[in-house]
Design an enzyme around this catalytic site. Structure first.
Site, PDB file in Angstrom:
ATOM      1  N   CYS A  58       1.499  -0.962   0.000  1.00  0.00           N
ATOM      2  CA  CYS A  58       0.039  -0.127  -0.239  1.00  0.00           C
ATOM      3  C   CYS A  58       0.585   0.818  -0.196  1.00  0.00           C
ATOM      4  O   CYS A  58       2.119   1.452   0.896  1.00  0.00           O
ATOM      5  CB  CYS A  58      -1.456  -0.524   1.324  1.00  0.00           C
ATOM      6  SG  CYS A  58      -1.530   1.623   1.675  1.00  0.00           S
ATOM      7  N   GLY A  59       0.822   1.641  -0.804  1.00  0.00           N
ATOM      8  CA  GLY A  59       1.234   3.369  -0.655  1.00  0.00           C
ATOM      9  C   GLY A  59       1.573   4.965  -0.008  1.00  0.00           C
ATOM     10  O   GLY A  59       2.281   5.173   0.770  1.00  0.00           O
ATOM     11  N   HIS A  60       0.206   4.425   0.991  1.00  0.00           N
ATOM     12  CA  HIS A  60      -0.536   5.698   1.992  1.00  0.00           C
ATOM     13  C   HIS A  60       0.613   5.164   2.813  1.00  0.00           C
ATOM     14  O   HIS A  60       1.246   5.296   3.634  1.00  0.00           O
ATOM     15  CB  HIS A  60      -2.146   5.162   1.892  1.00  0.00           C
ATOM     16  CG  HIS A  60      -2.584   6.285   0.832  1.00  0.00           C
ATOM     17  ND1 HIS A  60      -1.841   8.107   0.284  1.00  0.00           N
ATOM     18  CD2 HIS A  60      -3.587   5.657   0.028  1.00  0.00           C
ATOM     19  CE1 HIS A  60      -2.895   7.818  -0.521  1.00  0.00           C
ATOM     20  NE2 HIS A  60      -3.587   7.050  -0.771  1.00  0.00           N
TER      21      HIS A  60
END
Length: 495
Positions: free
Chosen positions: A54-56
């Site tokens: 997940c980038g976030h």
């Protein structure tokens, strides 16, 4: 000897218990084997459910670790923990995790959703407030200085009588605002240090003018509005951490300045717009957007812009169906910004509607191409029935419909009193037509221009029936559906 063996065994047991929980960068690593014990043995635990891809989550990780380290160094009893939800799938399901990252704060065993920011200071502020008094009582000048210096933004209320009505309003706001730390003082030496009188409320910040004093009538709404306006920089840079603060405030008119940090003149332009920002502070929010970031390309597209258009500015009014306004002058200077925003505030600007350039061969194919500039001329031609599909290029349902709609155009291409057309509604806006869902199919009837929306199954057969009946087939279906729904609802005399 037995006594020392007992002490040694106790120490080993304690060390084993600690060793059962892995620690990474001051953050506890939890699994199904140690989560219950961790929550039970700690009054306050913030747990992040994350996914490694997940980038976030990746963006949050260093700030989360930084917050954990600061809390640890300060001797706080609050613990920060994390769970890989892709491994601990049962735990994620049990704790209602539906997106990444999901953060939950466990306060003496009870969970509440985390609603703070994603910077280290935001995390610390939020959990400190949830774990302690809503406003710290400052007793000495040294304590006050330390409190103010520790945060980017703090709000301090100076009240001789800390049970007064004004003090109660201050505490009510402090309890409602999770983003910032609050404190109160009734000590003369602190009043003198900061040059304030009884009843004064001051917002201290490490940017712009350094401090702002509340001078309006004291009530919850006014104080909350003051905090929102003054806790943000004059010019706010739009990013993952500021987005929530930008949109949850009471200022619905935003000047968006699109710039490129790669171009090397970002700060130069920010300085140019600070003076106009001061003039309209509290009325229009000034926001910069770095167009170099991939996530921000969607914002450029939403305004019908390209990176080659930079630097550029637009105004958006949130409460008017995201109304957009475009300046007449493309130059970005203090003067043009002031002129543009002044005209907007005084109501002298017309709303800007996006439109694509009209293709030269727009009417060459059986399905005609519409844009903002030729829509009304074609759709409102009273000599013809005009069927229009409003679509978006990225819409999956629109892609599925495309070959069917092309076949529909081919089927009716020789019918002179019928036009089959389509328009990219994500790139063309109309003042009198609001499209909410994609695709939306509307028949504009000849003679009256009555608009009838198609609500049937998107097949060639159903669309043909809709056309052949001048929209009556679709209306009959919708009315029958409504009657069926009404049959399921008891009448008042049946209750």
């Amino acid at each position: 000897m037995k006594f020392f063996l007992l002490i040694f065994a106790t120490i080993c047991s304690f060390a084993f218990t600690l060793g059962n929980t892995e620690i990474e960068d001051s953050v506890l690593v939890l699994t199904k084997d140690n989560i219950e014990e961790t929550i039970k043995n700690n009054d306050y635990v913030l747990i992040e459910f994350y996914a490694p891809w997940c980038g976030h989550c990746k963006a949050l990780a260093p700030e989360y670790a930084k917050a954990a380290k600061k809390l640890e160094e300060s001797g706080s009893t609050v613990k920060l923990a994390k769970i890989d939800a892709t491994v601990e799938t049962e735990l994620a399901e049990q704790h209602g995790v539906r997106a990444y990252p999901t953060l939950k704060f466990y306060r003496k065993g009870s969970a509440i959703a985390y609603s703070g920011g994603r910077q280290a200071d935001d995390i610390i502020n939020w959990i400190t407030k949830k774990a302690g008094p809503v406003a710290k009582h400052l007793l000495t000048v040294e304590e006050a200085k330390s409190f103010i210096e520790a945060q980017n933004v703090v709000i301090v209320g100076f009240f001789k009588d800390m049970e007064s009505d004004d003090a109660k309003v201050f505490l009510e706001v402090a309890n409602a605002v999770d983003d910032h730390m609050f404190a109160m003082s009734d000590k003369d030496e602190i009043f003198n240090e900061y040059g304030v009188k009884d009843g004064k409320i001051v917002l201290f910040k490490k940017f712009d003018e350094g401090r702002s004093e509340f001078n309006d009538e004291l009530n919850v709404k006014n104080l909350q509005n003051f905090i929102f306006i003054q806790s943000l920089p004059l010019v706010v840079d739009f990013n993952q951490d500021t987005a929530q603060k930008i949109f949850k405030g009471g200022i619905n008119s935003h000047l968006l300045v699109f710039l490129s940090k790669e171009a090397g003149d970002f700060e130069e332009y920010v300085e140019k717009i600070k003076e106009p920002a001061k003039k309209f502070r509290g009325e229009v929010l000034f926001v910069t957007i770095n167009a170099d970031e991939d996530d921000h390309s969607r914002i450029l597209n939403y305004f019908g812009m390209k990176k080659t258009d930079l630097p550029a500015m637009r105004i958006i009014k949130l409460e008017q169906d995201m109304a957009k306004y475009k300046p007449e002058k493309s130059e970005l200077t203090s003067e043009t910004v002031l002129e543009f925003v002044t005209a907007f505030v005084e109501g002298k600007l017309k709303r800007h509607f996006l439109t694509q350039d009209l293709p030269e061969d727009w009417d060459k194919n059986p399905v005609k191409a519409l844009v903002g500039t030729n829509f009304h001329e074609v759709a409102y031609d009273k000599t013809k029935n005009v069927l229009v599909e409003f679509y978006a290029p990225w819409c999956g349902h629109c892609k599925q419909l495309a070959p069917i709609y092309e076949a529909l155009g081919e089927k009716y291409k020789d019918k002179e009193e019928l036009v089959i057309a389509k328009m990219d509604a994500s790139a063309n806006e109309l003042e009198d037509v609001k499209i909410i869902n994609y695709p939306t199919i509307i028949l504009y009837k000849k003679n009256t221009n009555e608009a009838v929306e198609f609500n049937g199954e998107r097949t060639l057969e159903e669309l043909s029936k809709f056309i052949d009946s001048d929209g009556a087939y679709g209306q009959a279906m919708e009315e029958a559906q409504e009657e069926d729904e009404d049959d399921d609802v008891p009448r008042k005399d049946e209750l």
